[in-house]
Design a protein around this motif. Structure first.
Motif, PDB file in Angstrom:
ATOM      1  N   LEU A  54       0.973  -1.277  -0.031  1.00 28.86           N
ATOM      2  CA  LEU A  54      -0.031  -0.019   0.129  1.00 28.86           C
ATOM      3  C   LEU A  54       0.810   1.288  -0.010  1.00 28.86           C
ATOM      4  O   LEU A  54       0.719   2.100  -0.519  1.00 28.86           O
ATOM      5  CB  LEU A  54      -0.938   0.092   1.424  1.00 28.86           C
ATOM      6  CG  LEU A  54      -1.900  -0.954   1.475  1.00 28.86           C
ATOM      7  CD1 LEU A  54      -2.849  -1.005   2.644  1.00 28.86           C
ATOM      8  CD2 LEU A  54      -2.963  -1.190   0.064  1.00 28.86           C
ATOM      9  N   ILE A  55       1.900   1.094   0.901  1.00 33.65           N
ATOM     10  CA  ILE A  55       2.816   2.526   0.816  1.00 33.65           C
ATOM     11  C   ILE A  55       3.454   2.730  -0.534  1.00 33.65           C
ATOM     12  O   ILE A  55       3.767   3.553  -1.004  1.00 33.65           O
ATOM     13  CB  ILE A  55       3.809   2.346   2.189  1.00 33.65           C
ATOM     14  CG1 ILE A  55       2.771   2.586   3.494  1.00 33.65           C
ATOM     15  CG2 ILE A  55       4.928   3.374   2.198  1.00 33.65           C
ATOM     16  CD1 ILE A  55       3.679   2.144   4.570  1.00 33.65           C
ATOM     17  N   TYR A  58       1.149   3.969  -2.853  1.00 34.69           N
ATOM     18  CA  TYR A  58       1.042   5.402  -2.819  1.00 34.69           C
ATOM     19  C   TYR A  58       2.119   6.016  -3.234  1.00 34.69           C
ATOM     20  O   TYR A  58       2.059   7.432  -3.741  1.00 34.69           O
ATOM     21  CB  TYR A  58       0.740   5.832  -1.151  1.00 34.69           C
ATOM     22  CG  TYR A  58       0.679   7.153  -0.874  1.00 34.69           C
ATOM     23  CD1 TYR A  58      -0.279   7.877  -1.382  1.00 34.69           C
ATOM     24  CD2 TYR A  58       1.680   7.645  -0.257  1.00 34.69           C
ATOM     25  CE1 TYR A  58      -0.381   9.267  -0.993  1.00 34.69           C
ATOM     26  CE2 TYR A  58       1.858   9.318   0.200  1.00 34.69           C
ATOM     27  CZ  TYR A  58       0.767  10.063  -0.545  1.00 34.69           C
ATOM     28  OH  TYR A  58       0.556  11.234  -0.074  1.00 34.69           O
ATOM     29  N   TYR A  61       1.987   6.570  -6.761  1.00 31.01           N
ATOM     30  CA  TYR A  61       0.938   7.372  -7.551  1.00 31.01           C
ATOM     31  C   TYR A  61       1.481   8.787  -7.210  1.00 31.01           C
ATOM     32  O   TYR A  61       1.116   9.681  -8.050  1.00 31.01           O
ATOM     33  CB  TYR A  61      -0.310   7.066  -6.616  1.00 31.01           C
ATOM     34  CG  TYR A  61      -1.407   8.004  -6.880  1.00 31.01           C
ATOM     35  CD1 TYR A  61      -2.373   7.805  -7.961  1.00 31.01           C
ATOM     36  CD2 TYR A  61      -1.863   8.788  -6.082  1.00 31.01           C
ATOM     37  CE1 TYR A  61      -3.345   8.386  -8.190  1.00 31.01           C
ATOM     38  CE2 TYR A  61      -3.091   9.663  -6.319  1.00 31.01           C
ATOM     39  CZ  TYR A  61      -3.463   9.271  -7.145  1.00 31.01           C
ATOM     40  OH  TYR A  61      -4.753  10.129  -7.791  1.00 31.01           O
ATOM     41  N   SER A  62       2.041   9.253  -5.921  1.00 33.78           N
ATOM     42  CA  SER A  62       2.339  10.571  -5.630  1.00 33.78           C
ATOM     43  C   SER A  62       3.421  10.922  -6.736  1.00 33.78           C
ATOM     44  O   SER A  62       3.422  12.133  -6.820  1.00 33.78           O
ATOM     45  CB  SER A  62       2.890  10.699  -4.232  1.00 33.78           C
ATOM     46  OG  SER A  62       4.008  10.025  -4.096  1.00 33.78           O
TER      47      SER A  62
END
Length: 111
Positions: A54-55, A58, A61-62
């Motif tokens: 998940l991290i 993210y 994605y960022s």
């Protein structure tokens, strides 16, 4: 690959190749993923493992806009990195070394 402005779009054959590669890696690492998820579920020392994908997702994605501006240039050394990762996986499976089996995914993805 087709270049559109500063971004590159993957063509259909590229998506097909990527799909074949991901399918192959999934087949190679399926049992390893099952054991890894079992460890994350049953051992409190490794329960943080569920957060790592998940991290990582993210973080990717960022950085998606910056990553989209990067040129995709194939490099022949990537094949050598992939071969190293697959060799590590093979040796680790023969020797029943779980840590090396799990970490062999890193050079395979990098390659």
């Amino acid at each position: 690959m087709q270049i559109k402005g500063h971004q590159e779009a993957l063509s259909r054959p590229d998506f097909f190749k990527l799909g074949i590669i991901l399918l192959g890696l999934t087949a190679l690492y399926f049992d390893i993923f099952l054991k890894l998820i079992n460890d994350w579920s049953n051992n409190d020392n490794y329960s943080h493992g569920f957060f790592i994908p998940l991290i990582s997702g993210y973080m990717i994605y960022s950085l998606r806009e910056e990553l989209g501006r990067q040129k995709i240039i194939p490099a022949s050394w990537g094949f050598l990195v992939l071969v190293f990762g697959l060799l590590q996986l093979y040796i680790a499976q023969v020797g029943s070394e779980f840590f090396l089996q799990r970490t062999s995914l890193i050079p395979c993805l990098l390659g």
